[in-house]
Design a protein around this motif. Structure first.
Motif, short mmCIF file in Angstrom:
data_model
loop_
_atom_site.label_atom_id
_atom_site.label_comp_id
_atom_site.label_asym_id
_atom_site.label_seq_id
_atom_site.Cartn_x
_atom_site.Cartn_y
_atom_site.Cartn_z
N LYS A 79 0.82 -1.21 0.00
CA LYS A 79 0.00 0.00 0.00
C LYS A 79 0.85 1.26 0.00
CE LYS A 79 -3.97 2.24 0.54
NZ LYS A 79 -5.06 2.19 -0.46
N TYR A 80 1.97 1.25 0.72
CA TYR A 80 2.81 2.43 0.86
C TYR A 80 4.18 2.20 0.22
CZ TYR A 80 -0.77 4.08 4.02
OH TYR A 80 -1.98 4.47 4.55
N ARG A 81 4.17 1.51 -0.92
CA ARG A 81 5.43 1.19 -1.60
C ARG A 81 6.17 2.43 -2.08
NH1 ARG A 81 0.98 -0.35 -4.21
NH2 ARG A 81 0.53 0.36 -6.34
N GLY A 82 5.49 3.58 -2.17
CA GLY A 82 6.16 4.81 -2.58
C GLY A 82 6.97 5.45 -1.47
N LEU A 83 6.76 5.02 -0.23
CA LEU A 83 7.52 5.56 0.89
C LEU A 83 8.89 4.89 0.98
CD1 LEU A 83 4.79 5.63 3.71
CD2 LEU A 83 5.59 7.55 2.32
N SER A 84 9.79 5.51 1.70
CA SER A 84 11.09 4.90 1.95
C SER A 84 10.92 3.68 2.85
CB SER A 84 12.03 5.89 2.62
OG SER A 84 11.61 6.15 3.95
N TYR A 85 11.94 2.85 2.89
CA TYR A 85 11.89 1.65 3.73
C TYR A 85 11.62 2.01 5.19
CZ TYR A 85 13.53 -2.27 6.53
OH TYR A 85 13.63 -3.26 7.47
N HIS A 86 12.32 3.02 5.70
CA HIS A 86 12.17 3.40 7.10
C HIS A 86 10.77 3.97 7.37
CE1 HIS A 86 16.26 2.48 8.16
NE2 HIS A 86 16.71 3.23 7.17
N ASP A 87 10.21 4.72 6.42
CA ASP A 87 8.87 5.26 6.61
C ASP A 87 7.83 4.14 6.59
OD1 ASP A 87 9.76 7.81 6.90
OD2 ASP A 87 9.33 8.44 4.85
N ARG A 88 8.03 3.15 5.72
CA ARG A 88 7.11 1.99 5.71
C ARG A 88 7.22 1.23 7.02
NH1 ARG A 88 9.28 1.19 0.55
NH2 ARG A 88 10.34 -0.73 1.24
N GLU A 89 8.43 1.14 7.55
CA GLU A 89 8.62 0.46 8.83
C GLU A 89 7.88 1.20 9.95
OE1 GLU A 89 12.53 0.62 10.78
OE2 GLU A 89 12.47 -1.58 10.80
N ASP A 90 7.96 2.54 9.95
CA ASP A 90 7.25 3.32 10.95
C ASP A 90 5.74 3.11 10.83
OD1 ASP A 90 9.62 4.29 11.88
OD2 ASP A 90 9.45 6.26 10.91
N MET A 91 5.24 3.10 9.60
CA MET A 91 3.81 2.90 9.40
C MET A 91 3.38 1.51 9.88
SD MET A 91 0.80 3.82 8.42
CE MET A 91 0.93 5.31 7.44
N ALA A 92 4.14 0.49 9.55
CA ALA A 92 3.81 -0.88 9.96
C ALA A 92 3.80 -1.00 11.48
CB ALA A 92 4.79 -1.87 9.35
N GLN A 93 4.79 -0.42 12.12
CA GLN A 93 4.88 -0.50 13.57
C GLN A 93 3.73 0.24 14.25
OE1 GLN A 93 8.82 0.98 13.95
NE2 GLN A 93 9.77 -0.93 13.31
N GLY A 94 3.39 1.41 13.71
CA GLY A 94 2.27 2.15 14.26
C GLY A 94 0.96 1.40 14.11
N LEU A 95 0.74 0.80 12.95
CA LEU A 95 -0.48 0.03 12.71
C LEU A 95 -0.54 -1.20 13.59
CD1 LEU A 95 -1.02 0.21 8.84
CD2 LEU A 95 -2.45 1.19 10.63
N LEU A 96 0.58 -1.88 13.77
CA LEU A 96 0.59 -3.06 14.62
C LEU A 96 0.23 -2.71 16.06
CD1 LEU A 96 3.74 -4.89 13.21
CD2 LEU A 96 1.39 -5.76 13.22
N GLN A 97 0.69 -1.57 16.51
CA GLN A 97 0.36 -1.14 17.86
C GLN A 97 -1.14 -0.91 17.99
OE1 GLN A 97 -0.44 2.09 19.34
NE2 GLN A 97 -0.08 1.39 21.43
N ILE A 98 -1.75 -0.32 16.96
CA ILE A 98 -3.19 -0.08 16.97
C ILE A 98 -3.95 -1.40 16.92
CG2 ILE A 98 -5.12 0.86 15.63
CD1 ILE A 98 -3.16 3.09 14.70
N VAL A 99 -3.55 -2.29 16.01
CA VAL A 99 -4.25 -3.57 15.85
C VAL A 99 -4.19 -4.39 17.12
CG1 VAL A 99 -4.22 -5.78 14.64
CG2 VAL A 99 -3.95 -3.66 13.34
N MET A 100 -3.00 -4.51 17.71
CA MET A 100 -2.87 -5.31 18.92
C MET A 100 -3.68 -4.71 20.07
SD MET A 100 -1.21 -7.91 18.10
CE MET A 100 0.01 -8.57 16.97
N ARG A 101 -3.74 -3.40 20.14
CA ARG A 101 -4.54 -2.76 21.18
C ARG A 101 -6.03 -3.06 20.99
NH1 ARG A 101 -3.17 2.49 20.51
NH2 ARG A 101 -4.96 2.89 19.18
N GLU A 102 -6.50 -3.00 19.73
CA GLU A 102 -7.90 -3.28 19.45
C GLU A 102 -8.25 -4.75 19.70
OE1 GLU A 102 -10.29 -1.09 18.76
OE2 GLU A 102 -8.77 0.47 19.04
N VAL A 103 -7.33 -5.65 19.35
CA VAL A 103 -7.57 -7.07 19.58
C VAL A 103 -7.70 -7.35 21.07
CG1 VAL A 103 -6.54 -9.37 19.42
CG2 VAL A 103 -6.47 -7.84 17.45
N ALA A 104 -6.87 -6.68 21.88
CA ALA A 104 -6.84 -6.95 23.31
C ALA A 104 -8.03 -6.34 24.05
CB ALA A 104 -5.54 -6.42 23.91
N LYS A 105 -8.78 -5.45 23.42
CA LYS A 105 -9.87 -4.76 24.10
C LYS A 105 -11.02 -5.66 24.49
CE LYS A 105 -9.55 0.05 22.48
NZ LYS A 105 -10.21 1.08 21.63
#
Length: 232
Positions: A79-105
């Motif tokens: 989805k974010y292939r136009g971003l740099s590797y590090h920016d994609r990593e930041d996006m993935a990590q941020g999303l994982l934090q959101i997903v895991m928080r929602e799953v645990a609710k």
């Protein structure tokens, strides 16, 4: 919103297939084969993680977390292939934090188990500005400046994390909640707290600086303890 939420057909069929498996080994093999096509729907991973909260099974939980993490990273890479590797990593990590928080609710079914992709896209759209859009009065902190500010304790923590990552044991050591907070704390260059930076972890994670430092120390201690064991 309907009174009762039900899984869509493809998710229900996948869950029925899992329930029909003869033993746990078959389920673990299915989860570990998360790169296959077609892959299990991500909604299935959410349901399995919630089942593990009711009926704990560490091996299934760890395998499911690995599969869900891989699914989110693959989606961000596309989805974010136009971003740099590090920016994609930041996006993935941020999303994982959101997903895991929602799953645990919760343990009961919700929209993450019905329309995971839609929820992920909405979360990404909300997260993107906080990661990449500067406020008018904000300054970017150079990576080199941030690296120079890392103290010896933080460097030792990163060395510990690297050792655990090398042999792939991180998902076996940390709980899903710890894994969600681990990525932004250890694997990004985002400062813990900074008035100069566009973002910092205090704002991204919504937790006080002292709390984040305590969590980082606790996770580092847990990883160090795990490294002293021959088997996990």
């Amino acid at each position: 919103m309907p009174d009762t939420l039900i899984h869509p057909g493809r998710v229900a069929r996948a869950l029925d297939h899992i329930d029909d498996l003869q033993d746990r080994g078959e389920l673990l093999a299915l989860l570990d084969d998360h790169h296959r096509r077609p892959a299990l729907p991500p909604e299935v991973y959410v349901r399995l993680l919630r089942r593990c909260r009711v009926d704990p099974n560490r091996k299934v939980e760890h395998a499911t977390v690995r599969a869900l993490v891989a699914a989110v990273i693959r989606w961000v890479s596309w989805k974010y292939r136009g971003l740099s590797y590090h920016d994609r990593e930041d996006m993935a990590q941020g999303l994982l934090q959101i997903v895991m928080r929602e799953v645990a609710k919760r343990v009961e079914i919700d929209w993450w188990e019905i329309t995971f992709q839609t929820n992920l896209e909405r979360a990404a759209a909300d997260l993107y500005p906080s990661l990449f859009d500067l406020r008018p009065d904000a300054e970017r902190v150079a990576i080199d400046d941030h690296a120079d500010a890392i103290n010896d304790e933080a460097s030792l923590a990163r060395d510990t994390v690297d050792k655990v990552l090398i042999d792939g044991r991180i998902a076996k050591i940390l709980t899903p909640d710890e894994l969600a907070i681990f990525h932004p704390l250890f694997m990004t260059e985002i400062p813990l707290r900074s008035d100069r930076a566009a973002i910092d972890l205090v704002r991204v994670l919504g937790k006080p600086e002292g709390t984040l430092r305590e969590m980082k120390t606790a996770i580092k201690t847990k990883l160090e303890a795990a490294l002293t064991k021959e088997e996990l």
